[in-house]
Write a protein that holds these residues in place. Structure first.
Motif, PDB file in Angstrom:
ATOM      1  N   ASN A 178       0.970  -8.378  27.455  1.00 15.25           N
ATOM      2  CA  ASN A 178      -0.087  -8.194  26.526  1.00 15.25           C
ATOM      3  C   ASN A 178      -0.928  -6.785  26.852  1.00 15.25           C
ATOM      4  O   ASN A 178      -0.959  -6.541  27.786  1.00 15.25           O
ATOM      5  N   ILE A 179      -1.778  -6.245  25.901  1.00 14.94           N
ATOM      6  CA  ILE A 179      -2.455  -5.322  26.188  1.00 14.94           C
ATOM      7  C   ILE A 179      -4.062  -5.559  25.759  1.00 14.94           C
ATOM      8  O   ILE A 179      -4.222  -6.495  24.759  1.00 14.94           O
ATOM      9  N   GLY A 184       6.205  -7.196  24.429  1.00 15.91           N
ATOM     10  CA  GLY A 184       4.891  -7.009  24.401  1.00 15.91           C
ATOM     11  C   GLY A 184       4.021  -8.151  24.090  1.00 15.91           C
ATOM     12  O   GLY A 184       2.687  -8.093  24.416  1.00 15.91           O
ATOM     13  N   GLY A 185       4.649  -9.446  24.000  1.00 14.59           N
ATOM     14  CA  GLY A 185       3.899 -10.811  24.061  1.00 14.59           C
ATOM     15  C   GLY A 185       3.114 -10.979  22.716  1.00 14.59           C
ATOM     16  O   GLY A 185       2.547 -11.824  22.478  1.00 14.59           O
ATOM     17  N   GLY A 186       3.361 -10.064  21.454  1.00 16.22           N
ATOM     18  CA  GLY A 186       2.829 -10.183  20.459  1.00 16.22           C
ATOM     19  C   GLY A 186       3.466 -11.060  19.523  1.00 16.22           C
ATOM     20  O   GLY A 186       4.557 -11.584  19.769  1.00 16.22           O
ATOM     21  N   PRO A 187       3.136 -11.067  18.268  1.00 15.96           N
ATOM     22  CA  PRO A 187       3.781 -11.900  17.271  1.00 15.96           C
ATOM     23  C   PRO A 187       5.111 -11.206  16.499  1.00 15.96           C
ATOM     24  O   PRO A 187       5.640 -10.057  17.284  1.00 15.96           O
ATOM     25  N   PRO A 224      -1.378 -14.011  22.768  1.00 14.01           N
ATOM     26  CA  PRO A 224      -0.196 -13.886  23.183  1.00 14.01           C
ATOM     27  C   PRO A 224       0.599 -14.827  22.261  1.00 14.01           C
ATOM     28  O   PRO A 224       0.116 -15.906  21.526  1.00 14.01           O
ATOM     29  N   ASN A 225       1.916 -14.740  21.863  1.00 16.98           N
ATOM     30  CA  ASN A 225       2.864 -15.572  21.036  1.00 16.98           C
ATOM     31  C   ASN A 225       2.914 -16.928  22.069  1.00 16.98           C
ATOM     32  O   ASN A 225       2.878 -16.913  23.275  1.00 16.98           O
ATOM     33  N   PRO A 226       3.219 -18.111  21.385  1.00 14.86           N
ATOM     34  CA  PRO A 226       3.072 -19.194  22.253  1.00 14.86           C
ATOM     35  C   PRO A 226       4.488 -19.467  22.967  1.00 14.86           C
ATOM     36  O   PRO A 226       4.872 -20.542  23.722  1.00 14.86           O
TER      37      PRO A 226
END
Length: 324
Positions: free
Chosen positions: A192-193, A168-171, A201-203
């Motif tokens: 991401n949403i 989901g692109g998060g942390p 987004p996380n790197p």
């Protein structure tokens, strides 16, 4: 007769694609010499939002009546770009955003312990400390998710990076999986949403492979279109949402079954009691076998490979049926 023959014999050069020698009348605005008010009137007409091209008019695209078009765009942009990048298959990883790296979790526990020592009667602080200690205990799964991302990322073989980690692109757990895949030299995807408060987004997602969706439904669709396995780490509402929706789609055979692995038996056994659901008659015994538990990265990867070997299916074969 001679004049007609001259016309037929004349063979003009191709016209220029980008311009005319003489402009068409509508390409020249009415001049001030013809009407002193003309320039201002034309400016006002062209400055109106209603004069914008439909696909350049953001206010128009955000109207309720344009939801259908937005749904199509939400799906199509990511689909086209993933195809262009050759992303054919994915291992989807879900998990909590609140579970950080172990050293970060431990630092938070140490900080709260110092605060509790300074204010021994503060019950709210004690509760925060108890929660932080539970988070710190689960933070070991950050390393498991990172190691698992490395295993998937390193599995290039003859297929290159066509099998990628998607999160989901998060942390938290998602960051860890993207990070491990990136460290293995693999491309890795984040979905991401769009939220009322901006989500970063996380790197560790590959630039150009992080997509931001307006609608949860289209994001869910893209999670499963290329999925070859679902690996679920401890998490909250969002994680449960994705897990139960996937289990329902497999249960109803709306999608072809894939391995579903819950990482952390102790956590998941408390989150939901599948045996209770079976005993209550709200699911069938076979539905109990739609998932299983694992604890370590190598175990998760071996389980996925074993599942495909037992079914006689190729982990990276084209799907026979994609989710509708």
């Amino acid at each position: 007769m001679a004049k007609t023959e001259d016309i037929r014999a004349r063979k003009p050069l191709p016209v220029r694609e980008d311009m005319r020698e003489i402009e068409l009348p509508e390409c020249l605005p009415k001049s001030e010499q013809e009407d002193v008010q003309a320039p201002e009137l034309i400016r006002r007409i062209m400055a109106s939002p209603n004069y914008r091209l439909a696909d350049e008019d953001v206010d128009f695209l955000n109207e309720d009546e344009m939801r259908g078009a937005r749904l199509m765009l939400d799906y199509q942009k990511a689909e086209m770009l993933l195809q262009e990048q050759g992303i054919a298959h994915s291992i989807v990883v879900f998990g909590g955003t609140r579970i950080p790296e172990p050293y970060v979790a431990r630092a938070r526990v140490d900080e709260l312990r110092r605060e509790c020592a300074a204010c021994p009667g503060d019950e709210e602080l004690k509760q925060k400390l108890a929660i932080a200690e539970r988070v710190a205990a689960k933070s070991r799964y950050y390393d498991v998710a990172r190691d698992f991302g490395r295993l998937v990322g390193a599995e290039e073989g003859p297929h290159g990076n066509r099998l990628v980690v998607v999160t989901g692109g998060g942390p938290g757990m998602m960051e860890a999986a993207n990070r491990g895949a990136s460290e293995a030299g693999s491309r890795t995807v984040g979905l991401n949403i769009n939220l009322p408060r901006e989500q970063f987004p996380n790197p560790y997602i590959t630039p150009g492979l992080c997509f931001r969706f307006r609608y949860f439904a289209l994001r869910k669709l893209h999670f499963l279109l290329r999925a070859r396995a679902l690996v679920v780490f401890p998490g909250g509402y969002g994680t449960l949402d994705e897990l139960f929706e996937t289990l329902t789609l497999i249960q109803t055979r709306k999608i072809r079954p894939v391995p579903v692995i819950l990482v952390g038996r102790d956590y998941w056994s408390r989150v939901f009691d599948v045996d209770f659901l079976m005993e209550e008659g709200v699911i069938d015994p076979e539905d109990r076998d739609l998932f299983w538990f694992a604890e370590e990265a190598q175990e998760i990867w071996d389980d996925i490979l074993r599942w495909y070997a037992r079914t006689g299916r190729d982990l990276v074969a084209p799907p026979e049926r994609r989710p509708e």
